[in-house]
Design a protein around this motif. Structure first.
Motif, short mmCIF file in Angstrom:
data_model
loop_
_atom_site.label_atom_id
_atom_site.label_comp_id
_atom_site.label_asym_id
_atom_site.label_seq_id
_atom_site.Cartn_x
_atom_site.Cartn_y
_atom_site.Cartn_z
N LEU A 87 18.96 82.41 2.03
CA LEU A 87 17.98 81.57 1.34
C LEU A 87 18.56 80.95 0.08
O LEU A 87 18.25 79.79 -0.25
N ALA A 88 19.42 81.70 -0.62
CA ALA A 88 20.07 81.14 -1.81
C ALA A 88 20.94 79.94 -1.43
O ALA A 88 20.95 78.91 -2.13
N ARG A 89 21.68 80.06 -0.31
CA ARG A 89 22.49 78.93 0.16
C ARG A 89 21.61 77.75 0.56
O ARG A 89 21.94 76.59 0.28
N ALA A 90 20.48 78.05 1.19
CA ALA A 90 19.58 76.98 1.62
C ALA A 90 18.99 76.24 0.42
O ALA A 90 18.88 75.01 0.43
N ILE A 91 18.64 76.97 -0.63
CA ILE A 91 18.09 76.33 -1.84
C ILE A 91 19.15 75.47 -2.51
O ILE A 91 18.88 74.34 -2.95
N THR A 92 20.38 75.99 -2.59
CA THR A 92 21.48 75.21 -3.16
C THR A 92 21.69 73.92 -2.35
O THR A 92 21.86 72.83 -2.92
N GLY A 93 21.69 74.06 -1.02
CA GLY A 93 21.85 72.88 -0.17
C GLY A 93 20.71 71.91 -0.31
O GLY A 93 20.91 70.69 -0.32
N LEU A 94 19.51 72.43 -0.43
CA LEU A 94 18.32 71.58 -0.59
C LEU A 94 18.42 70.77 -1.87
O LEU A 94 18.16 69.55 -1.89
N ASP A 95 18.83 71.43 -2.95
CA ASP A 95 18.95 70.73 -4.24
C ASP A 95 20.08 69.71 -4.23
O ASP A 95 20.05 68.73 -4.99
N ALA A 96 21.08 69.94 -3.35
CA ALA A 96 22.21 69.01 -3.27
C ALA A 96 21.97 67.90 -2.23
O ALA A 96 22.87 67.09 -1.99
N GLY A 97 20.79 67.92 -1.62
CA GLY A 97 20.47 66.88 -0.63
C GLY A 97 21.11 67.12 0.72
O GLY A 97 21.49 66.16 1.40
#
Length: 458
Positions: free
Chosen positions: A407-417
């Motif tokens: 989930l931490a990776r997904a949030i980082t990816g989400l914030d990076a578009g």
């Protein structure tokens, strides 16, 4: 619900006793037992009723007078038809009953197979199923409460609800992949981000609780160290109220580690008496001192005992520095309280710059104060007393941390578009971990590994 082939096993502890219980579960369990039973027709009896009669062998001879309890599906532990046969606790009688059941087509159960069937039939999830084994194995107030909390749902029910919400979002994200060229967004990114944050807020206290849970389940390895003749063996004997260790005025009497268990405020302490720390005078003592140092490295708590009457300020300061540098939680205990003055106690306390628990191991003075100090070094009561879920299983910890990292990776990816395909990949990993945790995703190998650790009959 479905019923598998009938199985049977002794549900009570093996050995001779007043009463034993043989459990039968599965398709035809009631009818098969009825063929051996002389009394009421069990096939006509209501669920949750008990009936007195006799069990017969193939020659119609009496095996034993028994009390048979009938549980009809789905209102039983396994959600199958279940019969529990209460007989006298003779090994011979038990084996005769099991033999007679197998002659009628019943298979002897594997370890944990009754609980496994309960899980497969939806009686509870995998976390709750594992809690059954923990409850049986609980040997302290804290481990009992932790297992009972898990058995009643613990954190798994909450995670199952959040997992379902995440599944719904993943479905929308993956739907976007079918419309990749049209740049549509079905999964609202702000809502998805908030859900992932909510899940992580639930995960973090559980992950952090594993250190406490490990203590509850396995006990606190507590090593008692100090110079020769400080009174370590005398203290161990006093705490255990038995002559566990040899006590002598000769320095270096303890050559090897001695272990036993002590329960304080519902927590199990694994007390370890060790060889005195000094320059070894022979090879055997050197091995004992090396083992002492090894136990210090492995311990969760170090009790440093010093002779308050004979210790010099410089020696005590050196000891304190060494214990502090280990990075382990520790407790300084001064022995021979009955022989030293208040002035000497204050002088030594000023040197170490922290509180010292003063005792007399030989006269068993202030041992209750020492026990209170020991339990205060282990922070378990707050979490367990309030009924909060505590993670005690390494398997649970692994899947909780795996979920959090995904989930931490997904949030980082989400914030990076990140594109939907990259986002979906991390979300699937999180779902996989959550599913394996609660048992919504399982493999035969996983179930075999978990339930094989159960006792037969459970």
């Amino acid at each position: 619900m479905y019923q598998l082939e009938p199985i049977a096993a002794l549900a009570t502890a093996p050995g001779i006793g007043a009463i034993a219980v043989v459990r039968v579960s599965g398709e035809g369990a009631i009818a098969i037992t009825n063929r051996l039973f002389r009394g009421k027709d069990l096939t006509q009896q209501a669920s949750h009723t008990a009936h007195f009669g006799t069990l017969r062998n193939q020659q119609n001879g009496i095996i034993d007078e028994v009390l048979v309890t009938v549980f009809r599906a789905p209102k039983s532990f396994t959600k199958e038809d279940v019969v529990e046969i209460s007989c006298h606790g003779s090994e011979f009688i038990i084996q005769q009953i099991l033999r007679r059941l197998t002659q009628e087509g019943v298979r002897l159960a594997r370890p944990g197979e009754f609980t496994q069937r309960a899980f497969l039939n939806g009686q509870f999830d995998l976390v709750q199923a594992e809690a059954v084994a923990d409850l049986i194995a609980s040997d302290s107030d804290a481990s009992h409460r932790a297992a009972l909390t898990q058995l009643r749902g613990g954190f798994s029910k909450q995670l199952k609800g959040l997992r379902q919400q995440l599944i719904d979002f993943v479905a929308l994200v993956e739907l976007e992949l079918d419309f990749g060229e049209e740049d549509v967004e079905f999964a609202h990114r702000d809502q998805l981000r908030q859900l992932m944050l909510d899940i992580r807020r639930v995960l973090h206290p559980l992950i952090d609780s594993f250190s406490v849970g490990n203590v509850i389940k396995n006990g606190v390895p507590t090593v008692i160290v100090g110079k020769p003749n400080a009174g370590k063996s005398t203290l161990l004997n006093a705490l255990l109220n038995e002559d566990k260790a040899i006590v002598s005025d000769i320095p270096g009497t303890t050559r090897d580690v001695i272990e036993d268990e002590l329960f304080i405020n519902g927590i199990r302490f694994r007390l370890i008496d060790t060889a005195g720390l000094r320059e070894a005078t022979d090879t055997i003592e050197a091995i004992g001192i090396e083992r002492t140092q090894q136990k210090m490295r492995e311990a969760a708590l170090v009790v440093y005992l010093f002779d308050g009457l004979n210790v010099s300020p410089d020696d005590l300061q050196e000891v304190v520095n060494e214990v502090r540098s280990s990075g382990k939680p520790y407790l300084l205990v001064g022995n021979k309280l009955d022989a030293i003055t208040d002035e000497k106690k204050q002088q030594l306390a000023n040197i170490v710059g922290e509180s010292v628990v003063w005792i007399s191991a030989a006269k068993q003075t202030n041992l209750d104060e020492l026990k209170t100090a020991l339990s205060s070094r282990v922070r378990t009561d707050a979490a367990v007393q309030t009924g909060s879920a505590v993670v005690t299983s390494a398997r649970h910890y692994e899947h909780l941390t795996g979920t959090d990292e995904a989930l931490a990776r997904a949030i980082t990816g989400l914030d990076a578009g990140a594109t939907p395909d990259w986002l979906a990949m991390d979300l699937r990993v999180a779902l996989q971990h959550l599913g394996e945790l609660t048992g919504e995703i399982t493999t035969d190998d996983l179930l075999e590994s978990i339930f094989s650790k159960f006792c037969i009959g459970k």
